[in-house]
Write an enzyme that holds these catalytic residues in place. Structure first.
Site, PDB file in Angstrom:
ATOM      1  N   GLU A 307       0.678  -1.337  -0.039  1.00  0.00           N
ATOM      2  CA  GLU A 307       0.099   0.138  -0.069  1.00  0.00           C
ATOM      3  C   GLU A 307       0.970   1.068  -0.081  1.00  0.00           C
ATOM      4  O   GLU A 307       0.784   2.170   0.737  1.00  0.00           O
ATOM      5  CB  GLU A 307      -0.820  -0.022   1.263  1.00  0.00           C
ATOM      6  CG  GLU A 307      -1.952  -1.303   0.979  1.00  0.00           C
ATOM      7  CD  GLU A 307      -3.061  -1.149   2.191  1.00  0.00           C
ATOM      8  OE1 GLU A 307      -4.110  -1.510   1.965  1.00  0.00           O
ATOM      9  OE2 GLU A 307      -2.462  -0.731   3.168  1.00  0.00           O
ATOM     10  N   ASP A 381      -8.506  -8.634   4.079  1.00  0.00           N
ATOM     11  CA  ASP A 381      -8.179  -7.646   4.929  1.00  0.00           C
ATOM     12  C   ASP A 381      -9.244  -7.596   6.084  1.00  0.00           C
ATOM     13  O   ASP A 381      -9.877  -6.473   6.062  1.00  0.00           O
ATOM     14  CB  ASP A 381      -8.012  -6.608   4.195  1.00  0.00           C
ATOM     15  CG  ASP A 381      -7.473  -5.135   5.141  1.00  0.00           C
ATOM     16  OD1 ASP A 381      -6.924  -5.462   6.334  1.00  0.00           O
ATOM     17  OD2 ASP A 381      -7.551  -3.986   4.913  1.00  0.00           O
ATOM     18  N   GLU A 409     -12.496  -2.072  12.163  1.00  0.00           N
ATOM     19  CA  GLU A 409     -12.674  -1.223  11.238  1.00  0.00           C
ATOM     20  C   GLU A 409     -13.579  -1.762  10.231  1.00  0.00           C
ATOM     21  O   GLU A 409     -14.201  -0.780   9.547  1.00  0.00           O
ATOM     22  CB  GLU A 409     -11.364  -1.528  10.449  1.00  0.00           C
ATOM     23  CG  GLU A 409     -11.168  -0.898   9.027  1.00  0.00           C
ATOM     24  CD  GLU A 409      -9.933  -1.047   8.509  1.00  0.00           C
ATOM     25  OE1 GLU A 409      -8.975  -1.698   8.990  1.00  0.00           O
ATOM     26  OE2 GLU A 409      -9.549  -0.680   7.239  1.00  0.00           O
TER      27      GLU A 409
END
Lengths: 715, 715
Positions: A307, A381, A409
């Site tokens: 990333e 993820d 998240e």
């Protein structure tokens, strides 16, 4: 009469309501509220004096905790003494610091550096409980265990308990930036107030350490894996050292995330090539500088070539080259490198779920012996549900550290009730078949591959909110992470029950109700967000709310449509041989099970298969109908949580009750939003009517696509 | 004996240390700790029962506060009753709600809507204290005043007190973004958790309202003047309404900062031209939408055509055109516009100190009668010291609202002890001579220019830190702002003394020491940061630490060198007729005093004059020597604060003592840094040796210029 008058004065003082006394979650599961009368008498006779053998900071912490805990639960101060002088003494220490303990000749050898033993014994003719270990930290863990027995209303006589952790590194990863923003944080700012460190030692740092020690967490990575190089400057290292000093008595080592390009940013070098001698010398000097301040520094956590982060591949080196260079710098000091396998290329068009395996499997056996490769539970993820990561079982020569996300998240932030113990147990219990049946993920991570290194990491959900985690129920996830880190084979339900007893009430109705709520909560989230193997359907950036239609992001694998692949014919990601063949990364029995429509569990159906809307499920109904039913089941489950919670009103303190009531209301609204938006989108593809008894979304798809929540927290 | 046994049990319970009970600042100045014995008996006989006349939410808040406060200070619960039935009753309400109060025929008429009267009276043959007002909010203010008498150990018998606020709008401006970042905030995140509103009503919102009501603050602008348009969307207005509902019983109206271009961003219009009918209609509809949710909504705060914000000048309209358009939208509902005069052009090379005056003075008389022009205390930007703003006295037809900064953007953030009461009093007491001698700023802002509108705004220093303001002593600035807002002519020292008594201790040694520390604290900051009229010498962006050398910023007036103008010859900004002639914006007597080197006070010397390094001060020493002495005086003053604080160790609870000790250590280090860096830079210009007895900076200028603190809070 003078005595009576004194008592009256004190009694009157006791009756004055203390201001700001309402339970607000600050005390976590260490509330130590008075036990009911039926337990008080029984416990009081077995806890009459506190006898510390030793006076190290850790032993003093144990003494202080026993004093606090016993005093709170028994409703009276418990005397401290230097030797056992009465029945009911609690004696704690190591054979090295206490002749009395040494004389008991306890079987401590198998307990290692961190285990403990609690046993009801006779000392100098008195009934006593001994808490003994080979090390002070083992004693502290034992003291917390002893208190937990009382907190969970277990007997504390006739004890013979011994326990030791199954994993060596039990670490919280704080994704905290130096400006105190917490990436994916939903509990306020970072606990670490860098601006007032090293001078100001907020007592909260100590309470953080106490809470961790109570569940056996022994490491904290202080800063975000998307690291800022400045953490390695002397100015920040002084602050890090202050925290390390505070944490040390509680057995917690500090670790730092490092930016791979730090030698350029801080050192003025032209390269960060891990094979460059100047780079290696810079890191060695940096490690020396750190250890001069923090002699027991834990080591580095690294996110590299992922990333956008820099890494060894920038210099055409491998992850092993990068990790080993850092490992060499830490090795003389006893530090470790935790090298993350969360990578996916900026250019590779390969199925994202396959990339970590493809990059790391060839490196098995090439890592230094103080490197752990840190692997997320699933290949994407931290989704509400993923199958286990195919790297588990695929690197027989490399210690793999499991990375879990405690902060929610992708599971509704702090306002959705989702107990993650069941989710993590699902991964830990998953059978990789890597070395035959029964090779669960738990057993794999318990194997240090000859290095002695094993570990587990949890991305922390902790911030400076008064209740630490942004909601009362998110405290359970911190707690459960610690418990599973200590014993990856522990029962998620037992953990939930223990936490509930300590956090809410000793009343069985409350314990049963809340435990049951927790146990079904995560499945509810899966149902209303991403049922049947769907994943990554969240809105852009902050991941709050649904965005199954999103297709405009720069890279294909950032878009929900990449994952759902919904079209006029059907839905799901074909990862069988006819598709990306990610299935081939699993051991043959697993690949066979997941790869066949006959055997793939419904919960992974759309993760591995693209099937028509009219596909017949094992239940006989169509996929379309099943999908709708799952969404509605999720919404209904939240309504059920609301009803169950409401039934507890008489038994829960008002502030905490009101807060969770409000959060469940938010969760219910969000669940409906997820359900309606997802159905509106998928119906635009399937063009099918809803099954009977299921309501149409109240708005059209445009309405849901137009909803924007730009200031959602945690981004 | 059974009774005795009960007492013993309760007494033992009382002795058990409560966990998390240490004073941590949460209770602010409303701690209500038990008074000493010498006061208890005296107070107890004058506070035997609480008699509420009325049952509005505000009266209930007063009853609750009296119950909490009396219970805490007297160490026993105080009975509530519906009528006065014994000596020592505290009766409170309005004549409209209480025949007993009406019968007392109290002189309430002069007290207006918010004033109150407290008097010792006889009611039905009983000694009583009556707290009466024309309105419920007056009663609540009176209740807090009554409690303050006890908190500050004043007699509560023989009372005859009446008081009313001198200003109508007493408002805190929260520069809080919707992601909870607080611009110039040093106390954590925004108190407003937009994400969990409107469902979750954190009890802290009520405690915020209580604290404000206790000092008479009656308005809160919820969001940053650098406004995000989304605050005006229905989703956020629902959240705003929830806060308004919580605040209403405490007399606090909510206001919003609005982005002038909102009709474009939210309404899809092509323009925000204030004379465009569609734009006017959009704002009218928006106002209607707000008032439908918040019937007593206060109005709008606007930063327009300032530092990049949109405004009416984008359409070649004036500030008055912009303000009046918004005023028209609010007028039917009773709302006001607070239009900021903090403007300076992006293109104008004129002395920044002159620009607001130049833009606004010509508009005097052109504003609608529900507009206030909000003017900062000085012409630049909240510096440690500025002369008063020349607009005060220059707009005889326009209500001017004074804007103060409670948060210490330029005075050392939360870690420097700087009591701002003295700074604000300096402005309020400044004589503008606008309408003859004695036309102080305080008197000017008490004049509504026929509109009935007067006001004062403080940029809040409040966040979600446990102690609200990031340090204990910054609570004093919140407190002092409220007290000066109520009465701009109040004594800063009396306020400091009251706050100290309520916050720290009733012990005279503590009160005297802390009050004295506070009274000299701001001058210390001026001395070590910007002595003798220097200003804006802070480092770039975050304003933490010294940057007198900074000259690389995009606009001249952003650079410290713009303000210090140090060169080989001398230092200071010539604002006399030979320079920018800003001096001419003041009334002639003021201009004459400040414009002449003979009469200008030393503290404003370099603000108005550029003088040689060897200039002879009135004291006979050179400017250079005087400058160095001021820097060292500042550092020594901080060392003095440290010594004084250390002397209080026996009398202050440990946690608060330790925190302030750490902060004073930080302040001392920072003061030295400021002193050394500033001297190193100015010496590079003056090339003069330091006067005898003053140490050279330990490092060279390059060292200080290289110090970077990129993650300082508040930016």
């Amino acid at each position: 009469m003078r005595l009576l008058r004194l008592f009256i004065i004190i009694a009157v003082l006791a009756l004055v309501p203390h201001t700001a006394q309402a339970e607000d979650g600050y005390d976590l599961w260490l509330r130590y509220q008075p036990v009911g009368q039926q337990w008080r008498d029984r416990y009081a006779s077995a806890a009459t004096q506190i006898v510390a053998a030793g006076d190290s900071p850790t032993i003093r912490a144990a003494a202080s905790e026993l004093s606090r805990g016993l005093g709170g639960m028994l409703g009276r101060g418990v005397a401290t003494a230097s030797a056992v002088t009465r029945d009911g003494a609690v004696l704690f220490g190591t054979p090295a610091t206490s002749a009395a303990i040494a004389a008991l000749d306890l079987p401590l050898a198998p307990l290692g550096d961190e285990g403990y033993l609690i046993r009801s014994v006779d000392v100098d003719g008195h009934r006593a409980t001994v808490i003994a270990a080979n090390s002070d930290i083992g004693v502290l863990y034992g003291a917390f265990r002893f208190l937990k027995l009382m907190q969970t209303r277990q007997p504390i006589d006739g004890l013979d308990i011994s326990d030791a952790p199954k994993l060596k590194l039990r670490v919280l990863d704080h994704w905290d930036n130096l400006d105190r923003h917490v990436e994916r944080g939903y509990a306020g700012l970072s606990l670490w107030d860098w601006f007032t460190l090293p001078q100001w030692h907020n007592p909260r740092y100590t309470d953080y350490a106490r809470a961790n020690a109570s569940i056996g967490i022994n490491g904290a990575v202080l800063n975000n894996v998307n690291a800022q190089a400045e953490i390695l400057t002397p100015r920040y290292l002084d602050k890090v050292a202050a925290l390390a000093d505070i944490f040390r008595p509680y057995g917690i080592k500090v670790y730092l995330s490092v930016k791979f390009s730090a030698p350029i940013a801080l050192g003025g070098l032209k390269t960060a090539d891990p094979l460059d001698p100047k780079v290696r010398a810079w890191w060695q000097a940096k490690a020396d500088q750190i250890y001069a301040r923090v002699p027991d520094f834990g080591g580095f956590l690294v996110k590299a070539n992922s990333e956008g982060q820099p890494g060894p591949q920038d210099y055409h080196r491998t992850h092993a080259d990068g990790a080993n260079m850092l490992a060499a710098a830490l090795k003389p000091h006893g530090g470790v490198v935790m090298w993350r396998a969360f990578v996916y290329s900026q250019h590779d068009s390969e199925d994202r779920a396959k990339q970590a395996y493809n990059e790391f499997k060839p490196l098995d056996g090439k890592f230094a012996d103080n490197v752990l490769v840190q692997v997320k539970n699933g290949p994407i993820d931290f989704q509400p549900r993923e199958p286990f990561h195919p790297l588990f079982g695929a690197m027989p020569k490399t210690p793999l550290m499991l990375e879990l996300q405690v902060t929610k998240e992708y599971l509704g932030f702090n306002t959705h009730l989702a107990y993650l113990g069941t989710m993590w147990a699902e991964t830990l219990d998953a059978d990789t078949h890597a070395h035959g049946p029964g090779t669960t993920v738990a057993r794999l991570i318990e194997n240090g591959k000859g290095t002695g290194l094993t570990g587990i990491a949890g991305v922390a959900n902790i911030g400076n909110d008064r209740n630490w985690t942004g909601s009362e129920f998110d405290q359970a996830n911190w707690y459960a992470f610690g418990r599973l880190a200590w014993n990856p084979q522990a029962s998620a339900e037992h953990i939930a029950r223990d936490w509930t007893r300590m956090t809410w009430s000793e009343r069985p109705q409350v314990v049963d109700t809340i435990t049951a709520m927790m146990m079904r909560s995560r499945e509810a989230v899966v149902d209303y967000m991403t049922p049947l193997g769907l994943a990554h359907q969240m809105a852009t950036g902050h991941h709050h709310g649904p965005g199954p239609w999103v297709s405009n992001l720069g890279r294909p694998e950032w878009n929900p449509v990449y994952y759902n692949r919904a079209d006029g014919n059907g839905i799901g990601f074909d990862r069988t041989a006819s598709g990306s063949d990610a299935i081939a990364q699993y051991a043959p029995p697993v690949a066979a099970e997941f790869g066949s429509l006959k055997t793939v569990p419904d919960k992974y159906l759309l993760w591995f298969h693209h099937v028509p809307w009219t596909y017949r499920m094992k239940s006989g109904e169509t996929l379309w109908d099943a999908l709708i039913e799952h969404y509605d089941r999720g919404v209904q489950a939240v309504a059920g949580l609301q009803r169950d919670w409401a039934s507890l009103a008489p038994f829960i303190d008002k502030r905490r009750f009101d807060e969770e009531t409000a959060f469940l209301e938010i969760q219910h609204q969000d669940a409906l939003w997820w359900r309606n938006a997802s159905i509106a989108y998928f119906q635009s593809k399937s063009q099918l009517p809803l099954p009977a008894g299921h309501a149409e979304p109240p708005h059209d798809l445009d309405y849901y696509e137009a909803i924007k929540t730009p200031y959602a927290p945690g981004q």
